[in-house]
Design a protein around this motif. Structure first.
Motif, short mmCIF file in Angstrom:
data_model
loop_
_atom_site.label_atom_id
_atom_site.label_comp_id
_atom_site.label_asym_id
_atom_site.label_seq_id
_atom_site.Cartn_x
_atom_site.Cartn_y
_atom_site.Cartn_z
N SER A 15 44.55 40.64 44.21
CA SER A 15 44.16 39.51 43.38
C SER A 15 42.65 39.37 43.34
CB SER A 15 44.78 38.23 43.93
OG SER A 15 44.45 37.14 43.11
N LEU A 17 41.07 36.60 42.40
CA LEU A 17 40.76 35.23 42.81
C LEU A 17 41.85 34.71 43.73
CD1 LEU A 17 39.77 33.52 39.45
CD2 LEU A 17 38.23 34.12 41.30
N TRP A 19 43.11 30.78 45.33
CA TRP A 19 42.92 29.33 45.26
C TRP A 19 42.93 28.82 46.69
CZ3 TRP A 19 41.93 26.62 40.87
CH2 TRP A 19 42.07 27.31 39.67
N ALA A 29 39.31 27.87 42.87
CA ALA A 29 39.44 29.32 42.68
C ALA A 29 38.17 29.99 43.20
CB ALA A 29 39.64 29.64 41.20
N LEU A 30 38.33 30.95 44.09
CA LEU A 30 37.19 31.62 44.71
C LEU A 30 37.39 33.13 44.70
CD1 LEU A 30 36.94 29.33 47.87
CD2 LEU A 30 35.56 29.16 45.81
N TRP A 31 36.31 33.88 44.43
CA TRP A 31 36.42 35.33 44.56
C TRP A 31 36.28 35.68 46.03
CZ3 TRP A 31 32.60 38.61 46.39
CH2 TRP A 31 31.31 38.10 46.47
N HIS A 32 36.83 36.80 46.40
CA HIS A 32 36.91 37.16 47.81
C HIS A 32 36.99 38.67 47.96
CE1 HIS A 32 40.94 37.67 46.43
NE2 HIS A 32 41.20 38.37 47.52
N GLN A 48 29.52 30.58 44.95
CA GLN A 48 30.58 29.63 44.66
C GLN A 48 30.49 28.40 45.57
OE1 GLN A 48 33.92 32.23 44.84
NE2 GLN A 48 33.48 32.90 46.88
N LYS A 68 47.47 39.37 39.54
CA LYS A 68 46.31 39.78 38.75
C LYS A 68 46.68 40.01 37.29
CE LYS A 68 42.29 42.71 39.11
NZ LYS A 68 41.59 43.63 39.95
#
Length: 168
Positions: A15, A17, A19, A29-32, A48, A68
Motif C-alpha cells: 500500500s 498510504l 491511515w 493518510a500518511l506515506w510510509h 506530513q 493499492k
C-alpha cells in the motif's frame, strides 16, 4: 499470530498510504516505508503533519491499510509507536529507506540533515492484533488544509476551445 503478521506485512508493504489514528486527533493518510518488520514514516515541517495525532514514543496507534488497486480497506492493525534515537543505527537505517521513497523533496541533497533537526521519524510496530473491519463506509468531513483549489476558469476559455475545434 504468524499469519496475522504476514497479512499485516504484505498488505502494508504493497500500500502506498496507510491511515493512522493516534491517541488524539483525526485519522490521517500518511506515506510510509515498510522496513525491518514495521512501518516507518516521517513528519514535521515540509513533510506530513503528525503533531495533532499524539504519536509519542510508547503510544498505541491504529493503522488501516487500503488496497493499492481498489482503494478499499484490507486490514486494520494496532501498532506500538517507537521514536528511534536521532542518528542512531535504527534511525539511520530507516532514513535510508525513507529517502529512497520520498518524492519531490525540495532539498534532496540535505534531507537527512533536515529530518534530524526539524522532523520526526517514527516506527509503527505491529502488536499482532488486528481490528475487525467495520461494515459502514466511515465517510467523514475532510480535514482543514492549507492546500488550495484551482482558480475559476477564465471567461474566454470556452470561446478559445470552441474555436480550436473548428480549425481541427
Amino acid at each position: 499470530m504468524t499469519q496475522t503478521l504476514a497479512l499485516i506485512e504484505e498488505a502494508t508493504k504493497k500500500s502506498g498510504l496507510i491511515w493512522v489514528q493516534g491517541p488524539t486527533g483525526p485519522s490521517r493518510a500518511l506515506w510510509h516505508v515498510w522496513h525491518e518488520g514495521a512501518a516507518h514514516l516521517v513528519g514535521g515541517p515540509g513533510e506530513q503533519p503528525l503533531e495533532d495525532l499524539g504519536l509519542t514514543d510508547g503510544a498505541r496507534a491504529t493503522v488501516t491499510v487500503r488496497s493499492k488497486d481498489k482503494g478499499g480497506r484490507l486490514v486494520t492493525w494496532t501498532a506500538l509507536v517507537v521514536e528511534p534515537a536521532v542518528r542512531g543505527e535504527e534511525w539511520t537505517s530507516a532514513v535510508a529507506e525513507l529517502k529512497g521513497k520520498r518524492l519531490n523533496a525540495p532539498d534532496a541533497e540535505r534531507i537527512e540533515e533536515r529530518w534530524a533537526t526539524e522532523c520526526r521519524v517514527l516506527r509503527l510496530e505491529p502488536t499482532g492484533s488486528t481490528v475487525e473491519l467495520p461494515s459502514g463506509a466511515l465517510t467523514a468531513v475532510p480535514l482543514p488544509t492549507a492546500a488550495t483549489t484551482r482558480l475559476p476558469m477564465p471567461a474566454a476559455l470556452p470561446r478559445l476551445l470552441r474555436g480550436r475545434r473548428r480549425r481541427g
